[in-house]
Design a protein around this motif. Sequence first.
Motif, PDB file in Angstrom:
ATOM      1  N   ARG A  73       0.851  -1.190   0.000  1.00  0.00           N
ATOM      2  CA  ARG A  73       0.000   0.000   0.000  1.00  0.00           C
ATOM      3  C   ARG A  73       0.888   1.241   0.000  1.00  0.00           C
ATOM      4  NH1 ARG A  73      -5.153   1.715   1.544  1.00  0.00           N
ATOM      5  NH2 ARG A  73      -5.791  -0.323   2.331  1.00  0.00           N
ATOM      6  N   GLU A  74       0.678   2.096  -0.998  1.00  0.00           N
ATOM      7  CA  GLU A  74       1.478   3.307  -1.138  1.00  0.00           C
ATOM      8  C   GLU A  74       0.569   4.519  -0.990  1.00  0.00           C
ATOM      9  OE1 GLU A  74       4.849   2.909  -4.129  1.00  0.00           O
ATOM     10  OE2 GLU A  74       3.318   1.582  -4.974  1.00  0.00           O
ATOM     11  N   PRO A  75       0.530   5.134   0.193  1.00  0.00           N
ATOM     12  CA  PRO A  75      -0.362   6.282   0.414  1.00  0.00           C
ATOM     13  C   PRO A  75      -0.137   7.428  -0.557  1.00  0.00           C
ATOM     14  CG  PRO A  75       0.528   5.463   2.492  1.00  0.00           C
ATOM     15  CD  PRO A  75       1.273   4.749   1.403  1.00  0.00           C
ATOM     16  N   ALA A  76       1.102   7.580  -1.019  1.00  0.00           N
ATOM     17  CA  ALA A  76       1.412   8.676  -1.948  1.00  0.00           C
ATOM     18  C   ALA A  76       1.413   8.209  -3.391  1.00  0.00           C
ATOM     19  CB  ALA A  76       2.763   9.287  -1.596  1.00  0.00           C
ATOM     20  N   GLY A  77       0.887   7.011  -3.651  1.00  0.00           N
ATOM     21  CA  GLY A  77       0.891   6.470  -5.003  1.00  0.00           C
ATOM     22  C   GLY A  77      -0.234   7.031  -5.857  1.00  0.00           C
ATOM     23  N   ARG A  78      -0.476   6.367  -6.997  1.00  0.00           N
ATOM     24  CA  ARG A  78      -1.458   6.851  -7.966  1.00  0.00           C
ATOM     25  C   ARG A  78      -2.811   6.162  -7.819  1.00  0.00           C
ATOM     26  NH1 ARG A  78       1.313   5.514 -13.319  1.00  0.00           N
ATOM     27  NH2 ARG A  78       2.266   3.876 -12.041  1.00  0.00           N
ATOM     28  N   GLY A  79      -2.996   5.426  -6.739  1.00  0.00           N
ATOM     29  CA  GLY A  79      -4.300   4.843  -6.462  1.00  0.00           C
ATOM     30  C   GLY A  79      -4.426   3.365  -6.744  1.00  0.00           C
ATOM     31  N   GLY A  80      -3.481   2.790  -7.484  1.00  0.00           N
ATOM     32  CA  GLY A  80      -3.570   1.375  -7.817  1.00  0.00           C
ATOM     33  C   GLY A  80      -3.440   0.476  -6.615  1.00  0.00           C
ATOM     34  N   SER A  81      -2.464   0.749  -5.761  1.00  0.00           N
ATOM     35  CA  SER A  81      -2.259  -0.112  -4.593  1.00  0.00           C
ATOM     36  C   SER A  81      -3.424   0.005  -3.620  1.00  0.00           C
ATOM     37  CB  SER A  81      -0.941   0.226  -3.904  1.00  0.00           C
ATOM     38  OG  SER A  81      -0.973   1.513  -3.309  1.00  0.00           O
ATOM     39  N   ALA A  82      -3.976   1.195  -3.469  1.00  0.00           N
ATOM     40  CA  ALA A  82      -5.127   1.368  -2.575  1.00  0.00           C
ATOM     41  C   ALA A  82      -6.329   0.574  -3.087  1.00  0.00           C
ATOM     42  CB  ALA A  82      -5.481   2.846  -2.452  1.00  0.00           C
ATOM     43  N   TRP A  83      -6.519   0.552  -4.407  1.00  0.00           N
ATOM     44  CA  TRP A  83      -7.638  -0.201  -4.971  1.00  0.00           C
ATOM     45  C   TRP A  83      -7.456  -1.693  -4.714  1.00  0.00           C
ATOM     46  CZ3 TRP A  83      -8.921  -4.037  -8.342  1.00  0.00           C
ATOM     47  CH2 TRP A  83     -10.256  -4.081  -8.756  1.00  0.00           C
ATOM     48  N   VAL A  84      -6.227  -2.179  -4.889  1.00  0.00           N
ATOM     49  CA  VAL A  84      -5.954  -3.600  -4.626  1.00  0.00           C
ATOM     50  C   VAL A  84      -6.209  -3.928  -3.167  1.00  0.00           C
ATOM     51  CG1 VAL A  84      -4.136  -5.346  -4.506  1.00  0.00           C
ATOM     52  CG2 VAL A  84      -4.328  -3.881  -6.526  1.00  0.00           C
ATOM     53  N   HIS A  85      -5.750  -3.065  -2.266  1.00  0.00           N
ATOM     54  CA  HIS A  85      -5.890  -3.340  -0.834  1.00  0.00           C
ATOM     55  C   HIS A  85      -7.335  -3.228  -0.366  1.00  0.00           C
ATOM     56  CE1 HIS A  85      -1.841  -3.697   1.135  1.00  0.00           C
ATOM     57  NE2 HIS A  85      -1.487  -3.392  -0.106  1.00  0.00           N
ATOM     58  N   ASP A  86      -8.048  -2.254  -0.876  1.00  0.00           N
ATOM     59  CA  ASP A  86      -9.376  -1.948  -0.334  1.00  0.00           C
ATOM     60  C   ASP A  86     -10.529  -2.608  -1.080  1.00  0.00           C
ATOM     61  OD1 ASP A  86      -8.069  -0.335   1.478  1.00  0.00           O
ATOM     62  OD2 ASP A  86      -8.400   1.506   0.329  1.00  0.00           O
TER      63      ASP A  86
END
Length: 315
Positions: A73-86
């Motif tokens: 999860r990369e809080p400062a990323g472009r949203g891809g990791s948050a979508w995978v996690h959430d």
Amino acid sequence: MTGAENRTVRVAGRHRESDGVVSLELVAADGGRLPDWTPGAHVDLVLPGGHTRQYSLCGDRWDAHRYRVAVLREPAGRGGSAWVHDRLAVGDEIGLGGPRNNFPLVPAPRYLFVAGGIGITPILPMITTADLLGADWALLYGGRTRASMAFTRELAVHGDRVRIVPQDEHGLLDLPGFLGRPTPDTRVYGCGPAPLLAALAETTAGWPSHTVRTERFVPRATGPVRDTAFAVHLARRGTEVTVPPGRSVLDAVADAGVDVLSSCRQGTCGTCETTVLAGEPDHRDSVLDDDERAAADCMLVCVSRSVGPRLVLDL
């Protein structure tokens, strides 16, 4: 991802590997075989909205029906990791491209592996392969905290060949102490955050060429050599396009009707590598090594530019 057919995969498993890291087990949606791969390879996950992200394969390369990737999860990323996690759940289907390998493991009697954080992922199958080949190897693995470091239980079976070094317990990695002096039979592989790779480069500055390989998950922070427009001649088309400041070669040639296979658009995946027939590229990628850059016979057109007023590409 553009210019290529993607396959559809289904999430067959999802596991929490550490604080902030989940692994995904992926199988072909049609139940078929997945393409073979080698240690160091990565795949593209094509997420809703057309967003594409690259992740290293870190599972069993001999399992022809299942891939494993791990996502930080990369809080400062472009949203891809948050979508995978959430949002991404077991049973969901997503697109997949690849695999491709810009970080191959070459045969050697001895390996020294250096990993930082999520950089452990491409190293895992390298360790397995080194074991199968009977090579001597050791791993130095660092992270912010022990709880944030993925796959430590999996690595525990290797005993003292693996050194786990959480920064909050032991400080920064002792690279000189771990690497020692270069020997002709040793190859070094490193993957992790930019400060770690910079320290690794400094420590191994005197090592022979081709003995140290690294992989980056984020682009190099470099500015272009040239701040004015340049021409790109498309040798196969017999046409020429102008690339102005602030526009990529990839986009400029696409406007001319030439579709180059691309994915990350950050110079980290190697998908858009293109042959250079004449001219000097201004390399701004994180894939090519020093010898490949010096050869000046290829470039990653998503980020790299031209030193001089004209390039000739095999397009």
